[in-house]
Write a protein that holds these residues in place. Structure first.
Motif, PDB file in Angstrom:
ATOM      1  N   GLY A   7      -3.341  21.463  35.573  1.00 20.36           N
ATOM      2  CA  GLY A   7      -2.002  21.099  35.992  1.00 20.36           C
ATOM      3  C   GLY A   7      -1.950  20.784  37.468  1.00 20.36           C
ATOM      4  N   PHE A   8      -0.847  20.174  37.893  1.00 19.42           N
ATOM      5  CA  PHE A   8      -0.705  19.717  39.284  1.00 19.42           C
ATOM      6  C   PHE A   8       0.770  19.739  39.654  1.00 19.42           C
ATOM      7  N   ILE A   9       1.085  20.432  40.747  1.00 23.25           N
ATOM      8  CA  ILE A   9       2.462  20.491  41.235  1.00 23.25           C
ATOM      9  C   ILE A   9       2.474  20.187  42.734  1.00 23.25           C
ATOM     10  N   SER A  10       3.413  19.368  43.158  1.00 21.98           N
ATOM     11  CA  SER A  10       3.583  19.082  44.579  1.00 21.98           C
ATOM     12  C   SER A  10       4.491  20.125  45.204  1.00 21.98           C
ATOM     13  N   LYS A  11       4.094  20.626  46.365  1.00 25.82           N
ATOM     14  CA  LYS A  11       4.945  21.581  47.084  1.00 25.82           C
ATOM     15  C   LYS A  11       6.211  20.910  47.607  1.00 25.82           C
ATOM     16  N   ASN A  12       6.180  19.602  47.727  1.00 25.56           N
ATOM     17  CA  ASN A  12       7.297  18.896  48.356  1.00 25.56           C
ATOM     18  C   ASN A  12       8.602  19.020  47.584  1.00 25.56           C
ATOM     19  N   ASN A  13       8.531  18.939  46.269  1.00 27.25           N
ATOM     20  CA  ASN A  13       9.799  18.929  45.532  1.00 27.25           C
ATOM     21  C   ASN A  13       9.715  19.532  44.137  1.00 27.25           C
ATOM     22  N   GLN A  14       8.649  20.240  43.828  1.00 27.81           N
ATOM     23  CA  GLN A  14       8.491  20.700  42.453  1.00 27.81           C
ATOM     24  C   GLN A  14       8.233  22.197  42.320  1.00 27.81           C
ATOM     25  N   LEU A  15       8.508  22.978  43.376  1.00 28.13           N
ATOM     26  CA  LEU A  15       8.262  24.410  43.291  1.00 28.13           C
ATOM     27  C   LEU A  15       9.125  25.068  42.216  1.00 28.13           C
ATOM     28  N   ASP A  16      10.258  24.437  41.900  1.00 26.96           N
ATOM     29  CA  ASP A  16      11.101  25.004  40.860  1.00 26.96           C
ATOM     30  C   ASP A  16      10.451  24.910  39.483  1.00 26.96           C
ATOM     31  N   GLN A  17       9.383  24.126  39.387  1.00 27.81           N
ATOM     32  CA  GLN A  17       8.675  23.982  38.115  1.00 27.81           C
ATOM     33  C   GLN A  17       7.499  24.959  37.991  1.00 27.81           C
ATOM     34  N   LEU A  18       7.323  25.798  38.993  1.00 26.48           N
ATOM     35  CA  LEU A  18       6.134  26.651  39.033  1.00 26.48           C
ATOM     36  C   LEU A  18       6.050  27.582  37.822  1.00 26.48           C
ATOM     37  N   ALA A  19       7.135  28.238  37.494  1.00 27.32           N
ATOM     38  CA  ALA A  19       7.116  29.166  36.351  1.00 27.32           C
ATOM     39  C   ALA A  19       6.801  28.429  35.059  1.00 27.32           C
ATOM     40  N   ASP A  20       7.380  27.230  34.889  1.00 28.78           N
ATOM     41  CA  ASP A  20       7.087  26.430  33.698  1.00 28.78           C
ATOM     42  C   ASP A  20       5.610  26.056  33.654  1.00 28.78           C
ATOM     43  N   ALA A  21       5.054  25.727  34.813  1.00 28.48           N
ATOM     44  CA  ALA A  21       3.636  25.361  34.883  1.00 28.48           C
ATOM     45  C   ALA A  21       2.755  26.550  34.521  1.00 28.48           C
ATOM     46  N   PHE A  22       3.099  27.737  35.011  1.00 28.76           N
ATOM     47  CA  PHE A  22       2.340  28.943  34.653  1.00 28.76           C
ATOM     48  C   PHE A  22       2.282  29.094  33.137  1.00 28.76           C
ATOM     49  N   ARG A  23       3.444  29.031  32.507  1.00 28.49           N
ATOM     50  CA  ARG A  23       3.511  29.241  31.053  1.00 28.49           C
ATOM     51  C   ARG A  23       2.725  28.168  30.303  1.00 28.49           C
ATOM     52  N   ALA A  24       2.906  26.919  30.717  1.00 33.36           N
ATOM     53  CA  ALA A  24       2.235  25.823  30.012  1.00 33.36           C
ATOM     54  C   ALA A  24       0.722  25.966  30.082  1.00 33.36           C
ATOM     55  N   VAL A  25       0.205  26.139  31.288  1.00 29.53           N
ATOM     56  CA  VAL A  25      -1.252  26.181  31.466  1.00 29.53           C
ATOM     57  C   VAL A  25      -1.848  27.396  30.779  1.00 29.53           C
ATOM     58  N   MET A  26      -1.189  28.547  30.882  1.00 26.03           N
ATOM     59  CA  MET A  26      -1.746  29.752  30.256  1.00 26.03           C
ATOM     60  C   MET A  26      -1.610  29.736  28.740  1.00 26.03           C
ATOM     61  N   ASN A  27      -0.807  28.818  28.215  1.00 27.22           N
ATOM     62  CA  ASN A  27      -0.713  28.651  26.765  1.00 27.22           C
ATOM     63  C   ASN A  27      -1.575  27.503  26.261  1.00 27.22           C
ATOM     64  N   GLY A  28      -2.413  26.977  27.153  1.00 31.17           N
ATOM     65  CA  GLY A  28      -3.367  25.970  26.734  1.00 31.17           C
ATOM     66  C   GLY A  28      -2.905  24.533  26.861  1.00 31.17           C
ATOM     67  N   TYR A  29      -1.774  24.314  27.533  1.00 28.06           N
ATOM     68  CA  TYR A  29      -1.263  22.957  27.700  1.00 28.06           C
ATOM     69  C   TYR A  29      -1.543  22.442  29.113  1.00 28.06           C
ATOM     70  N   GLU A  30      -1.458  21.122  29.268  1.00 24.59           N
ATOM     71  CA  GLU A  30      -1.577  20.538  30.600  1.00 24.59           C
ATOM     72  C   GLU A  30      -0.187  20.424  31.222  1.00 24.59           C
ATOM     73  N   PHE A  31      -0.160  20.399  32.555  1.00 19.98           N
ATOM     74  CA  PHE A  31       1.109  20.270  33.267  1.00 19.98           C
ATOM     75  C   PHE A  31       0.895  19.341  34.460  1.00 19.98           C
ATOM     76  N   PHE A  32       0.922  18.044  34.176  1.00 23.66           N
ATOM     77  CA  PHE A  32       0.736  17.034  35.219  1.00 23.66           C
ATOM     78  C   PHE A  32       1.997  16.190  35.348  1.00 23.66           C
TER      79      PHE A  32
END
Length: 207
Positions: free
Chosen positions: A99-124
């Protein structure tokens, strides 16, 4: 409890990731601010997810990801970086990130990214549809794809005004090696002057 390991040399970013992680029921297995310590720590620490910045002291985040995968790390890897250009997204995916998150405007997606990646999904981030006509910027993106991760790193240092001797020290290589990298970069990009190369790097947010 799932464990997260954080690799970032910005204390504020480290803290932000910690807050989101613990607030969502994860344990922070450890933190560090450079690639070398990250690789050493992750050989002994158990982590379900590694959150790593690209611009960390050597080896950089892309190299850390590749080495972790080469060493058999099977957990999730999420890039959290100030960069948001597509070529960095592509390099992170190629290195082995999930997965990949930009600090510029996507920190609010961090929790979603944690869940997605740890459940075996990609988050790009969703790739933007290409324009019908090839723009100069698209052409430059193609040129950037010719550079290795190390060459992109060296180009960034040069564009920020670093002396070759200082770059060599940071990368733990010889001055001659850095000069060789610089020649290769200029050759691949088709530039004859250092200033042209620096302006190219700044246009593409490498400086």
């Amino acid at each position: 409890m799932k464990k997260i390991f954080i690799v970032d040399d910005h204390p504020v970013s480290q803290l932000a990731v910690k807050v989101v992680a613990t607030g969502n029921g994860y344990e922070v297995a450890g933190t560090c601010d450079n690639g070398r310590d990250a690789l050493m720590s992750l050989r002994t620490l158990a982590a379900d997810l590694v959150v790593v910045d690209i611009d960390i002291p050597p080896p950089n985040g892309l190299e850390v990801i590749k080495r972790l995968r080469d060493e058999g790390f099977a957990g999730g890897i999420l890039v959290l970086t100030a960069h948001n250009d597509q070529h960095f997204v592509d390099r992170a995916r190629t290195a082995g990130a999930n997965g990949f998150i930009s600090k510029n405007n996507q920190l609010d997606q961090l929790a979603d990214a944690f869940r997605a990646v740890m459940n075996g999904y990609e988050f790009f981030p969703q790739r933007q549809s290409p324009a019908t006509a090839v723009t100069p910027l698209q052409s430059e993106q193609e040129l950037l794809s010719l550079l290795s991760n190390r060459e992109v790193q060296v180009l960034g240092y040069i564009a920020r005004g670093e002396m070759l001797v200082d770059i060599a020290e940071k990368l733990h290589v010889s001055n001659k090696s850095v000069s060789t990298y610089k020649r290769r970069i200029m050759s691949k990009l088709g530039f004859s002057k250092t200033l042209e190369m620096i302006e190219f790097a700044k246009r593409n947010h490498l400086a």
